[in-house]
Design an enzyme around this catalytic site. Structure first.
Site, PDB file in Angstrom:
ATOM      1  N   HIS A 178      -0.915  10.774  -2.400  1.00 33.08           N
ATOM      2  CA  HIS A 178      -2.242  10.335  -1.973  1.00 33.08           C
ATOM      3  C   HIS A 178      -3.197  11.487  -1.713  1.00 33.08           C
ATOM      4  O   HIS A 178      -4.364  11.454  -2.105  1.00 33.08           O
ATOM      5  CB  HIS A 178      -2.135   9.483  -0.709  1.00 33.08           C
ATOM      6  CG  HIS A 178      -3.469   9.073  -0.159  1.00 33.08           C
ATOM      7  ND1 HIS A 178      -4.174   9.833   0.770  1.00 33.08           N
ATOM      8  CD2 HIS A 178      -4.244   7.992  -0.426  1.00 33.08           C
ATOM      9  CE1 HIS A 178      -5.309   9.238   1.047  1.00 33.08           C
ATOM     10  NE2 HIS A 178      -5.384   8.123   0.346  1.00 33.08           N
ATOM     11  N   ASP A 209      -0.768   6.120  -5.710  1.00 31.15           N
ATOM     12  CA  ASP A 209      -1.864   7.062  -5.956  1.00 31.15           C
ATOM     13  C   ASP A 209      -1.427   8.176  -6.897  1.00 31.15           C
ATOM     14  O   ASP A 209      -0.297   8.665  -6.787  1.00 31.15           O
ATOM     15  CB  ASP A 209      -2.304   7.692  -4.639  1.00 31.15           C
ATOM     16  CG  ASP A 209      -2.671   6.652  -3.601  1.00 31.15           C
ATOM     17  OD1 ASP A 209      -3.729   6.015  -3.761  1.00 31.15           O
ATOM     18  OD2 ASP A 209      -1.899   6.474  -2.632  1.00 31.15           O
ATOM     19  N   GLU A 257       0.907  -0.587  -4.868  1.00 28.65           N
ATOM     20  CA  GLU A 257      -0.191   0.324  -5.155  1.00 28.65           C
ATOM     21  C   GLU A 257       0.325   1.738  -4.974  1.00 28.65           C
ATOM     22  O   GLU A 257       1.045   2.025  -4.008  1.00 28.65           O
ATOM     23  CB  GLU A 257      -1.360   0.057  -4.197  1.00 28.65           C
ATOM     24  CG  GLU A 257      -2.569   0.972  -4.392  1.00 28.65           C
ATOM     25  CD  GLU A 257      -2.545   2.184  -3.470  1.00 28.65           C
ATOM     26  OE1 GLU A 257      -3.396   3.068  -3.660  1.00 28.65           O
ATOM     27  OE2 GLU A 257      -1.664   2.274  -2.580  1.00 28.65           O
ATOM     28  N   HIS A 265       0.828  -1.207   0.000  1.00 26.33           N
ATOM     29  CA  HIS A 265       0.000   0.000   0.000  1.00 26.33           C
ATOM     30  C   HIS A 265       0.862   1.256   0.000  1.00 26.33           C
ATOM     31  O   HIS A 265       1.569   1.537   0.961  1.00 26.33           O
ATOM     32  CB  HIS A 265      -0.887  -0.025   1.245  1.00 26.33           C
ATOM     33  CG  HIS A 265      -1.836   1.099   1.358  1.00 26.33           C
ATOM     34  ND1 HIS A 265      -1.893   1.917   2.471  1.00 26.33           N
ATOM     35  CD2 HIS A 265      -2.795   1.559   0.513  1.00 26.33           C
ATOM     36  CE1 HIS A 265      -2.837   2.807   2.314  1.00 26.33           C
ATOM     37  NE2 HIS A 265      -3.407   2.620   1.134  1.00 26.33           N
ATOM     38  N   GLU A 282      -3.860   3.675  -8.548  1.00 29.30           N
ATOM     39  CA  GLU A 282      -5.080   4.306  -8.035  1.00 29.30           C
ATOM     40  C   GLU A 282      -5.186   5.728  -8.564  1.00 29.30           C
ATOM     41  O   GLU A 282      -4.307   6.562  -8.321  1.00 29.30           O
ATOM     42  CB  GLU A 282      -5.140   4.325  -6.514  1.00 29.30           C
ATOM     43  CG  GLU A 282      -6.435   4.987  -6.036  1.00 29.30           C
ATOM     44  CD  GLU A 282      -6.729   4.852  -4.559  1.00 29.30           C
ATOM     45  OE1 GLU A 282      -7.667   5.531  -4.096  1.00 29.30           O
ATOM     46  OE2 GLU A 282      -6.030   4.080  -3.881  1.00 29.30           O
TER      47      GLU A 282
END
Length: 286
Positions: A74, A61, A59, A32, A133
């Site tokens: 993020h 962002d 992952e 993450h 993401e």
């Protein structure tokens, strides 16, 4: 929709289904924002460390800067990780690159910059996964298509994820060869005990957006064995769960056969999933 079982009963169903099966492996252990427990999130350093810790994928962002560059962060602004506030969509890449987003985590990471999409893509080994993401509306999808065309990544290495239903739909329109999961968390009404979105609402969103799967918050009080069974009965069996750092919770979802388990601690969670017991010190499981 049938009345859902309680968590305890769901666990009983799961145990019966598992039977005498030995170690079950989730398809993918996803880091993450990189190995964000140990390194500053969404940096090149955190991505590289995640793979060193054995993650199957990372992952990250992404937003668009004011000059249309895809940047890895993020939050909608830089205050939390850089100490000064710049709204991403109102700031050009050159200004964002002047900020330090590593020192807040640990002095040894001082000098880490907000990465571009290309810089994160370059950290992905040929056999690993890249979970992208998208934090904005559909306007980011066309630039993403161009950026992906400049990489060496293969289609099966990529999973796009997004909370925005319209962005998911645009991904399926412009990037039909890539998988895309719609993301959702859940809220429980304190008076009625009802959860939203409901399973029916989740299924409807997946069908409207043409998403390939569901990226679901790993809340065992709601997303249990019965929830996943009913989701699959509706024709949507592919799902992944986030963000799981407790090994007991990870083991529960692992047996439900998700596409992946997203965690801040990829090395720790893999070790615990492969262990015979998930009994760990309480401090380590937090």
């Amino acid at each position: 929709m049938a009345v859902r079982f309680t968590l305890a009963l769901g666990l009983g169903i799961l145990s019966a289904l598992a039977g005498s099966v030995g170690v079950v492996h989730a398809q993918n252990i996803v880091a993450h924002r990189g190995a964000s427990f140990d390194a500053p999130e969404n940096t090149v350093a955190s991505m590289k460390l995640a793979f060193e810790q054995g993650a199957d994928g990372v992952e990250a962002d992404f937003y668009l800067s004011s000059d249309g560059e895809i940047v890895c962060i993020h939050d909608a602004d830089t205050k939390r990780t850089a100490g000064v506030k710049h709204v991403i969509v109102k700031t050009p890449l050159a200004e964002l690159r002047k900020l330090d987003v590593g020192a807040w985590k640990n002095e040894k990471y001082r000098g880490e910059k907000i990465p571009t999409f290309a810089e994160i893509a370059e950290t992905i080994p040929a056999v690993k996964k890249f979970i992208i993401e998208l934090k904005t509306g559909p306007e980011i999808v066309a630039p993403l298509k161009e950026a992906l065309a400049k990489t060496k990544l293969k289609d099966d290495q990529i999973l796009i994820i997004c909370f925005n239903e319209k962005t998911v739909a645009e991904c399926k329109k412009l990037l039909p060869n890539l998988k895309c999961h719609w993301l959702t968390g859940y809220k429980q009404n304190e008076k009625t005990g009802e959860w939203t979105p409901t399973l029916d609402e989740v299924v409807a969103t997946l069908e409207r957006s043409k998403a390939d799967g569901l990226g679901t918050q790993g809340d065992m009080k709601h997303v249990d064995a019965e929830f996943i069974k009913e989701l699959c009965d509706e024709g949507h069996c592919e799902f992944h769960v986030w963000t799981i750092d407790n090994p007991k919770v990870a083991k529960y979802y692992q047996k439900l056969k998700p596409w992946g388990i997203t965690t801040n601690k990829p090395g720790f969670i893999r070790e615990q999933l492969n262990a015979k017991s998930t009994k760990v010190p309480a401090a380590a499981a937090k």
